[in-house]
Design an enzyme around this catalytic site. Structure first.
Site, mmCIF file in Angstrom:
data_model
loop_
_atom_site.group_PDB
_atom_site.id
_atom_site.type_symbol
_atom_site.label_atom_id
_atom_site.label_comp_id
_atom_site.label_asym_id
_atom_site.label_seq_id
_atom_site.Cartn_x
_atom_site.Cartn_y
_atom_site.Cartn_z
ATOM 1 N N CYS A 59 0.818 -1.228 0.000
ATOM 2 C CA CYS A 59 0.000 0.000 0.000
ATOM 3 C C CYS A 59 0.847 1.272 0.000
ATOM 4 O O CYS A 59 0.322 2.360 -0.249
ATOM 5 C CB CYS A 59 -0.942 0.015 1.192
ATOM 6 S SG CYS A 59 -2.117 -1.342 1.160
ATOM 7 N N HIS A 63 -3.452 7.442 2.430
ATOM 8 C CA HIS A 63 -3.823 6.128 1.917
ATOM 9 C C HIS A 63 -5.198 5.788 2.481
ATOM 10 O O HIS A 63 -5.484 6.048 3.655
ATOM 11 C CB HIS A 63 -2.793 5.090 2.351
ATOM 12 C CG HIS A 63 -3.222 3.681 2.092
ATOM 13 N ND1 HIS A 63 -3.713 3.276 0.869
ATOM 14 C CD2 HIS A 63 -3.250 2.585 2.902
ATOM 15 C CE1 HIS A 63 -4.020 1.990 0.942
ATOM 16 N NE2 HIS A 63 -3.755 1.555 2.156
ATOM 17 N N ASN A 79 -10.131 -0.079 -0.047
ATOM 18 C CA ASN A 79 -8.673 0.022 -0.032
ATOM 19 C C ASN A 79 -8.135 -0.511 -1.367
ATOM 20 O O ASN A 79 -8.205 -1.711 -1.628
ATOM 21 C CB ASN A 79 -8.133 -0.789 1.147
ATOM 22 C CG ASN A 79 -6.626 -0.708 1.281
ATOM 23 O OD1 ASN A 79 -5.933 -0.256 0.373
ATOM 24 N ND2 ASN A 79 -6.113 -1.158 2.410
HETATM 25 O O1 UT7 Z 1 -3.758 -0.917 3.608
HETATM 26 C C1 UT7 Z 1 -3.058 -1.746 4.468
HETATM 27 C C2 UT7 Z 1 -3.345 -1.414 5.826
HETATM 28 N N1 UT7 Z 1 -4.509 -2.136 6.317
HETATM 29 C C3 UT7 Z 1 -5.202 -1.562 7.243
HETATM 30 O O2 UT7 Z 1 -4.922 -0.452 7.588
HETATM 31 C C4 UT7 Z 1 -6.294 -2.346 7.922
HETATM 32 C C5 UT7 Z 1 -6.175 -2.124 9.407
HETATM 33 N N2 UT7 Z 1 -7.183 -2.796 10.197
HETATM 34 C C6 UT7 Z 1 -8.489 -2.447 10.160
HETATM 35 O O3 UT7 Z 1 -8.886 -1.598 9.400
HETATM 36 C C7 UT7 Z 1 -9.413 -3.104 11.155
HETATM 37 O O4 UT7 Z 1 -8.661 -3.807 12.105
HETATM 38 C C8 UT7 Z 1 -10.453 -4.042 10.492
HETATM 39 C C9 UT7 Z 1 -11.451 -3.220 9.719
HETATM 40 C C10 UT7 Z 1 -9.752 -5.040 9.616
HETATM 41 C C11 UT7 Z 1 -11.213 -4.796 11.584
HETATM 42 O O5 UT7 Z 1 -11.827 -3.893 12.489
HETATM 43 P P1 UT7 Z 1 -11.726 -4.163 14.056
HETATM 44 O O6 UT7 Z 1 -12.534 -3.134 14.707
HETATM 45 O O7 UT7 Z 1 -10.268 -4.264 14.392
HETATM 46 O O8 UT7 Z 1 -12.469 -5.555 14.190
HETATM 47 P P2 UT7 Z 1 -11.894 -6.935 14.743
HETATM 48 O O9 UT7 Z 1 -10.935 -7.528 13.780
HETATM 49 O O10 UT7 Z 1 -11.424 -6.690 16.128
HETATM 50 O O11 UT7 Z 1 -13.208 -7.810 14.761
HETATM 51 C C12 UT7 Z 1 -14.299 -7.466 15.588
HETATM 52 C C13 UT7 Z 1 -15.426 -8.473 15.373
HETATM 53 C C14 UT7 Z 1 -14.970 -9.910 15.461
HETATM 54 O O12 UT7 Z 1 -15.977 -10.624 16.113
HETATM 55 P P3 UT7 Z 1 -15.818 -11.069 17.667
HETATM 56 O O13 UT7 Z 1 -14.584 -11.911 17.697
HETATM 57 O O14 UT7 Z 1 -15.672 -9.782 18.402
HETATM 58 O O15 UT7 Z 1 -17.085 -11.799 17.917
HETATM 59 C C15 UT7 Z 1 -14.904 -10.349 14.023
HETATM 60 O O16 UT7 Z 1 -15.144 -11.727 13.858
HETATM 61 O O17 UT7 Z 1 -15.977 -8.312 14.069
HETATM 62 C C16 UT7 Z 1 -16.027 -9.565 13.397
HETATM 63 N N3 UT7 Z 1 -15.836 -9.343 11.965
HETATM 64 C C17 UT7 Z 1 -16.849 -9.126 11.116
HETATM 65 N N4 UT7 Z 1 -18.172 -9.090 11.290
HETATM 66 C C18 UT7 Z 1 -18.933 -8.817 10.215
HETATM 67 C C19 UT7 Z 1 -14.669 -9.278 11.284
HETATM 68 N N5 UT7 Z 1 -14.910 -9.024 9.997
HETATM 69 C C20 UT7 Z 1 -16.244 -8.915 9.860
HETATM 70 C C21 UT7 Z 1 -17.099 -8.650 8.778
HETATM 71 N N6 UT7 Z 1 -18.424 -8.609 9.010
HETATM 72 N N7 UT7 Z 1 -16.636 -8.419 7.545
#
Ligand code: UT7
Length: 330
Positions: free
Chosen positions: A118, A257, A287
């Site tokens: 990225c 980004h 993204n």
């Molecule tokens: O360009 C390269 C750089 N990349 C980035 O900058 C990405 C950086 N990371 C992020 O943007 C975030 O960490 C994410 C958007 C990927 C995830 O957001 P988060 O607030 O960190 O969520 P999480 O991974 O902590 O997941 C929270 C919950 C989980 O459920 P439990 O374990 O709390 O029950 C996941 O299973 O959300 C669940 N979950 C979803 N639910 C519905 C994860 N993905 C999804 C989804 N739909 N697509």
């Protein structure tokens, strides 16, 4: 950091290409266990473009590059070099850049791909700036072009909802700037690049032609990437301001980004920038990795927000980890 000199890399044109097919969150939720509500709340993404089979990184990059050259008023035959930031090239070799060179008829240009995930566009701007200042070439086409839809694991809802396809390009041309105009004159003022390979395992693609297993899916520990993103990006933008004796108040626009609206807001807040001075396209494009900054930059230039004379700060972070910033006066 690149030192100021009388020879500057001036941004003279931008261009983009987006695949025709748009996939909304609701459409994605039909094939993935997710919801528009979750994606919108956690990321700010509402839709993304997905490429058709003919829309490869070189096809899209050539279209964006052609538009950027037209905007710059530069004939393809006069172009010196092509740099393509991409993690999703058409072939392991030849490079996406030479496919684009052929498509454009940029017969005098040399070209190469740059692998910085990225951060590919920021890295590309930095390399182009150095080549232009050194006098190696007089013009460089810097392109970010990505088809992440081809490396997404649609069984992993934590990653497959986050990415989209597209391409953006800018033309940088060498111009002489009088020493008294080094701050007010147009051009790339500085770039700062960083990498930390110890964090390679939190965001990567698990296959390539150099390995037997070529499953090639994107893998990410989103929480860990998020944890590093705001502080590393805030550090990179502060570094750019300090190096140029500027403060956030001097910045007209931040073009970050586009990975996650929460990361974008976090960096904007740390800088104390009003939301209207931060360009956001993650809602429409998701993204698009190396393409996200030139896509956002093009939009803000063509809709009239970013004008000649404006000071624009670019920043990105991606797999590597790699991250960096570029400060450009339009
Ligand atoms: O360009 C390269 C750089 N990349 C980035 O900058 C990405 C950086 N990371 C992020 O943007 C975030 O960490 C994410 C958007 C990927 C995830 O957001 P988060 O607030 O960190 O969520 P999480 O991974 O902590 O997941 C929270 C919950 C989980 O459920 P439990 O374990 O709390 O029950 C996941 O299973 O959300 C669940 N979950 C979803 N639910 C519905 C994860 N993905 C999804 C989804 N739909 N697509």
């Amino acid at each position: 950091m690149s030192e100021p000199s009388s020879r500057r890399a001036v941004l003279t044109g931008t261009g983009i290409y987006l695949p025709e097919k748009i996939v909304t969150n609701a459409e994605l939720a039909e094939r993935v266990d997710t919801s528009d509500e979750w994606i919108t709340e956690r990321t700010g993404i509402k839709q993304r473009h997905f490429a058709a089979p003919h829309e490869t990184a070189s096809f899209m990059g050539a279209a964006a590059g052609r538009a950027a050259l037209e905007a710059a008023g530069l004939a393809p035959e006069a172009l010196g070099a092509i740099i393509v930031g991409t993690s999703t090239p058409d072939n392991a070799f030849p490079s996406t850049a030479v496919h684009i060179q052929a498509a454009l008829g940029a017969n005098k240009a040399f070209g190469f791909d740059l692998a910085a995930a990225c951060s590919g566009f920021i890295y590309g701007i930095s390399v182009a700036d150095a080549m232009l200042r050194a006098g190696q070439v007089d013009s460089v086409l810097v392109i970010g072009s990505e088809v992440y839809s081809r490396i997404l694991n649609f069984e992993d809802r934590g990653t497959c909802v986050l990415f989209g396809d597209g391409a953006g390009a800018v033309v940088l041309q060498a111009r002489d700037v009088a020493p008294e105009d080094t701050k007010s004159g147009a051009g790339v003022l500085s770039t700062h690049l960083h990498a930390d390979g110890r964090l390679a395992d939190i965001l990567y693609v698990d296959g390539a032609t150099g390995r037997r297993d070529m499953s090639a899916h994107l893998v990410m520990n989103g929480r860990e990437v998020f944890r590093h993103a705001v502080s590393l990006l805030a550090g990179a933008v502060t570094e750019a301001l300090t190096a140029n004796g500027l403060t956030a108040a001097d910045i007209d626009f931040l073009v970050p980004h586009q990975a996650n609206k929460r990361i974008i807001d976090g960096v904007g807040k740390k800088l104390g920038l009003a939301p209207e001075r931060v360009v956001v396209t993650v809602d429409k494009h998701a993204n698009t990795s190396a393409a996200s900054i030139p896509l956002a930059l093009h939009e803000a230039i063509t809709d009239g927000r970013i004008k000649p004379g404006h000071l624009v700060l670019l920043e990105a972070l991606g797999g590597g980890l790699t991250w960096g910033s570029a400060l450009i006066r339009l």
